[in-house]
Motif scaffolding. Sequence first.
Motif, PDB file in Angstrom:
ATOM      1  N   THR A  10       0.829  -1.214   0.000  1.00  0.00           N
ATOM      2  CA  THR A  10       0.000   0.000   0.000  1.00  0.00           C
ATOM      3  C   THR A  10       0.856   1.254   0.000  1.00  0.00           C
ATOM      4  O   THR A  10       0.591   2.205  -0.745  1.00  0.00           O
ATOM      5  CB  THR A  10      -0.945  -0.009   1.213  1.00  0.00           C
ATOM      6  N   VAL A  11       1.896   1.278   0.827  1.00  0.00           N
ATOM      7  CA  VAL A  11       2.795   2.441   0.879  1.00  0.00           C
ATOM      8  C   VAL A  11       3.459   2.669  -0.484  1.00  0.00           C
ATOM      9  O   VAL A  11       3.533   3.809  -0.963  1.00  0.00           O
ATOM     10  CB  VAL A  11       3.863   2.260   1.985  1.00  0.00           C
ATOM     11  N   CYS A  12       3.902   1.609  -1.122  1.00  0.00           N
ATOM     12  CA  CYS A  12       4.547   1.747  -2.436  1.00  0.00           C
ATOM     13  C   CYS A  12       3.557   2.220  -3.492  1.00  0.00           C
ATOM     14  O   CYS A  12       3.893   3.047  -4.341  1.00  0.00           O
ATOM     15  CB  CYS A  12       5.191   0.428  -2.853  1.00  0.00           C
ATOM     16  N   ARG A  13       2.332   1.718  -3.448  1.00  0.00           N
ATOM     17  CA  ARG A  13       1.321   2.177  -4.413  1.00  0.00           C
ATOM     18  C   ARG A  13       1.016   3.656  -4.217  1.00  0.00           C
ATOM     19  O   ARG A  13       0.889   4.408  -5.186  1.00  0.00           O
ATOM     20  CB  ARG A  13       0.046   1.359  -4.269  1.00  0.00           C
ATOM     21  N   ILE A  14       0.911   4.082  -2.968  1.00  0.00           N
ATOM     22  CA  ILE A  14       0.683   5.504  -2.694  1.00  0.00           C
ATOM     23  C   ILE A  14       1.882   6.321  -3.167  1.00  0.00           C
ATOM     24  O   ILE A  14       1.730   7.390  -3.767  1.00  0.00           O
ATOM     25  CB  ILE A  14       0.397   5.730  -1.196  1.00  0.00           C
ATOM     26  N   GLY A  15       3.092   5.825  -2.911  1.00  0.00           N
ATOM     27  CA  GLY A  15       4.305   6.518  -3.355  1.00  0.00           C
ATOM     28  C   GLY A  15       4.362   6.674  -4.861  1.00  0.00           C
ATOM     29  O   GLY A  15       4.726   7.741  -5.376  1.00  0.00           O
ATOM     30  N   GLY A  17       1.759   6.723  -6.838  1.00  0.00           N
ATOM     31  CA  GLY A  17       0.695   7.666  -7.182  1.00  0.00           C
ATOM     32  C   GLY A  17       1.074   9.109  -6.927  1.00  0.00           C
ATOM     33  O   GLY A  17       0.851   9.983  -7.772  1.00  0.00           O
ATOM     34  N   VAL A  18       1.665   9.378  -5.764  1.00  0.00           N
ATOM     35  CA  VAL A  18       2.088  10.744  -5.434  1.00  0.00           C
ATOM     36  C   VAL A  18       3.190  11.204  -6.389  1.00  0.00           C
ATOM     37  O   VAL A  18       3.162  12.337  -6.888  1.00  0.00           O
ATOM     38  CB  VAL A  18       2.532  10.838  -3.956  1.00  0.00           C
ATOM     39  N   SER A  19       4.144  10.334  -6.666  1.00  0.00           N
ATOM     40  CA  SER A  19       5.229  10.685  -7.589  1.00  0.00           C
ATOM     41  C   SER A  19       4.686  10.979  -8.983  1.00  0.00           C
ATOM     42  O   SER A  19       5.117  11.933  -9.643  1.00  0.00           O
ATOM     43  CB  SER A  19       6.248   9.547  -7.680  1.00  0.00           C
ATOM     44  N   PHE A  20       3.736  10.173  -9.424  1.00  0.00           N
ATOM     45  CA  PHE A  20       3.144  10.387 -10.738  1.00  0.00           C
ATOM     46  C   PHE A  20       2.334  11.684 -10.767  1.00  0.00           C
ATOM     47  O   PHE A  20       2.370  12.427 -11.752  1.00  0.00           O
ATOM     48  CB  PHE A  20       2.279   9.192 -11.128  1.00  0.00           C
ATOM     49  N   PHE A  21       1.631  11.978  -9.680  1.00  0.00           N
ATOM     50  CA  PHE A  21       0.874  13.226  -9.599  1.00  0.00           C
ATOM     51  C   PHE A  21       1.817  14.429  -9.680  1.00  0.00           C
ATOM     52  O   PHE A  21       1.550  15.388 -10.403  1.00  0.00           O
ATOM     53  CB  PHE A  21       0.058  13.271  -8.297  1.00  0.00           C
ATOM     54  N   VAL A  22       2.918  14.384  -8.940  1.00  0.00           N
ATOM     55  CA  VAL A  22       3.901  15.472  -8.986  1.00  0.00           C
ATOM     56  C   VAL A  22       4.460  15.603 -10.403  1.00  0.00           C
ATOM     57  O   VAL A  22       4.626  16.719 -10.912  1.00  0.00           O
ATOM     58  CB  VAL A  22       5.036  15.235  -7.958  1.00  0.00           C
ATOM     59  N   LEU A  23       4.737  14.476 -11.051  1.00  0.00           N
ATOM     60  CA  LEU A  23       5.235  14.500 -12.418  1.00  0.00           C
ATOM     61  C   LEU A  23       4.223  15.165 -13.359  1.00  0.00           C
ATOM     62  O   LEU A  23       4.588  16.024 -14.176  1.00  0.00           O
ATOM     63  CB  LEU A  23       5.542  13.080 -12.897  1.00  0.00           C
ATOM     64  N   ILE A  24       2.958  14.817 -13.242  1.00  0.00           N
ATOM     65  CA  ILE A  24       1.924  15.397 -14.103  1.00  0.00           C
ATOM     66  C   ILE A  24       1.813  16.896 -13.883  1.00  0.00           C
ATOM     67  O   ILE A  24       1.780  17.682 -14.837  1.00  0.00           O
ATOM     68  CB  ILE A  24       0.569  14.703 -13.852  1.00  0.00           C
ATOM     69  N   VAL A  25       1.751  17.312 -12.620  1.00  0.00           N
ATOM     70  CA  VAL A  25       1.634  18.744 -12.322  1.00  0.00           C
ATOM     71  C   VAL A  25       2.853  19.511 -12.835  1.00  0.00           C
ATOM     72  O   VAL A  25       2.721  20.600 -13.413  1.00  0.00           O
ATOM     73  CB  VAL A  25       1.428  18.967 -10.805  1.00  0.00           C
ATOM     74  N   THR A  26       4.018  18.940 -12.680  1.00  0.00           N
ATOM     75  CA  THR A  26       5.245  19.600 -13.119  1.00  0.00           C
ATOM     76  C   THR A  26       5.289  19.728 -14.639  1.00  0.00           C
ATOM     77  O   THR A  26       5.637  20.786 -15.173  1.00  0.00           O
ATOM     78  CB  THR A  26       6.478  18.836 -12.615  1.00  0.00           C
ATOM     79  N   VAL A  27       4.935  18.652 -15.338  1.00  0.00           N
ATOM     80  CA  VAL A  27       4.944  18.700 -16.801  1.00  0.00           C
ATOM     81  C   VAL A  27       3.886  19.687 -17.305  1.00  0.00           C
ATOM     82  O   VAL A  27       4.134  20.440 -18.257  1.00  0.00           O
ATOM     83  CB  VAL A  27       4.751  17.295 -17.400  1.00  0.00           C
ATOM     84  N   LEU A  28       2.715  19.711 -16.677  1.00  0.00           N
ATOM     85  CA  LEU A  28       1.694  20.690 -17.073  1.00  0.00           C
ATOM     86  C   LEU A  28       2.187  22.125 -16.843  1.00  0.00           C
ATOM     87  O   LEU A  28       1.933  23.012 -17.661  1.00  0.00           O
ATOM     88  CB  LEU A  28       0.398  20.443 -16.318  1.00  0.00           C
ATOM     89  N   THR A  29       2.900  22.327 -15.750  1.00  0.00           N
ATOM     90  CA  THR A  29       3.480  23.642 -15.487  1.00  0.00           C
ATOM     91  C   THR A  29       4.476  24.013 -16.587  1.00  0.00           C
ATOM     92  O   THR A  29       4.509  25.153 -17.048  1.00  0.00           O
ATOM     93  CB  THR A  29       4.171  23.666 -14.105  1.00  0.00           C
ATOM     94  N   TYR A  53      11.711   8.799  -8.031  1.00  0.00           N
ATOM     95  CA  TYR A  53      10.923   8.245  -6.929  1.00  0.00           C
ATOM     96  C   TYR A  53       9.823   7.318  -7.426  1.00  0.00           C
ATOM     97  O   TYR A  53       9.484   6.332  -6.769  1.00  0.00           O
ATOM     98  CB  TYR A  53      10.359   9.368  -6.048  1.00  0.00           C
ATOM     99  N   MET A  54       9.271   7.609  -8.598  1.00  0.00           N
ATOM    100  CA  MET A  54       8.252   6.725  -9.158  1.00  0.00           C
ATOM    101  C   MET A  54       8.851   5.344  -9.440  1.00  0.00           C
ATOM    102  O   MET A  54       8.247   4.318  -9.134  1.00  0.00           O
ATOM    103  CB  MET A  54       7.676   7.337 -10.439  1.00  0.00           C
ATOM    104  N   VAL A  55      10.055   5.319  -9.977  1.00  0.00           N
ATOM    105  CA  VAL A  55      10.734   4.050 -10.238  1.00  0.00           C
ATOM    106  C   VAL A  55      11.111   3.363  -8.922  1.00  0.00           C
ATOM    107  O   VAL A  55      10.968   2.147  -8.777  1.00  0.00           O
ATOM    108  CB  VAL A  55      11.979   4.270 -11.123  1.00  0.00           C
ATOM    109  N   ALA A  56      11.582   4.140  -7.953  1.00  0.00           N
ATOM    110  CA  ALA A  56      11.974   3.556  -6.659  1.00  0.00           C
ATOM    111  C   ALA A  56      10.792   2.872  -5.979  1.00  0.00           C
ATOM    112  O   ALA A  56      10.914   1.760  -5.466  1.00  0.00           O
ATOM    113  CB  ALA A  56      12.558   4.634  -5.751  1.00  0.00           C
ATOM    114  N   PHE A  57       9.643   3.530  -5.963  1.00  0.00           N
ATOM    115  CA  PHE A  57       8.464   2.920  -5.350  1.00  0.00           C
ATOM    116  C   PHE A  57       7.910   1.781  -6.199  1.00  0.00           C
ATOM    117  O   PHE A  57       7.370   0.808  -5.671  1.00  0.00           O
ATOM    118  CB  PHE A  57       7.364   3.971  -5.139  1.00  0.00           C
TER     119      PHE A  57
END
Length: 165
Positions: A10-15, A17-29, A53-57
């Motif tokens: 669960t922790v890795c799945r959340i990690g 998800g959060v990493s992917f969300f940060v990636l999406i927001v950053t690329v959109l920016t 971090y997405m790869v690490a998780f």
Amino acid sequence: MARIESILYTVCRIGVGVSFFVLIVTVLTQVFGRTFGSSPIWTEELTRFSMLYMVAFGAGLSLRSGDLVNVDVVCENLGGRWPRRLRLVAAAVTAVLCAYLLPHAWKYVSIGAMQTSPAMTLRMDFVHFAVFGLLLTLFVFSAFRVAGMLFAGRDGKADPREDLD
């Protein structure tokens, strides 16, 4: 053991998800910045860091689900108990290799404490920790596979189920 594995899963799945969300927001920016003027310089670094971090998780999750590169074509066509033995050896070798590399990865992390990223001025040990985290998740999930095969009667095949319960 299954409960600890489920929590880590669960922790890795959340990690991821959060990493992917940060990636999406950053690329959109970046995209909006380039469309309407100039893109902030920190977006380049944050994109790289979030992918690390997405790869690490995700590495441990990929091992668990069977999405890592494998030689199933050869292993699964062998007769008798050889496929199980080879899965056990592969998981054990992965765990041993990761355990060997963990102290060296920690040294790499500690060196990063003396460095900062140019655009974000973030201490690089926070970024380098992704390498340590990748090895740690691979070690833990491969050790879970070995323990499950030796003590819980599992066959060592990938487990694509959503949860362990």
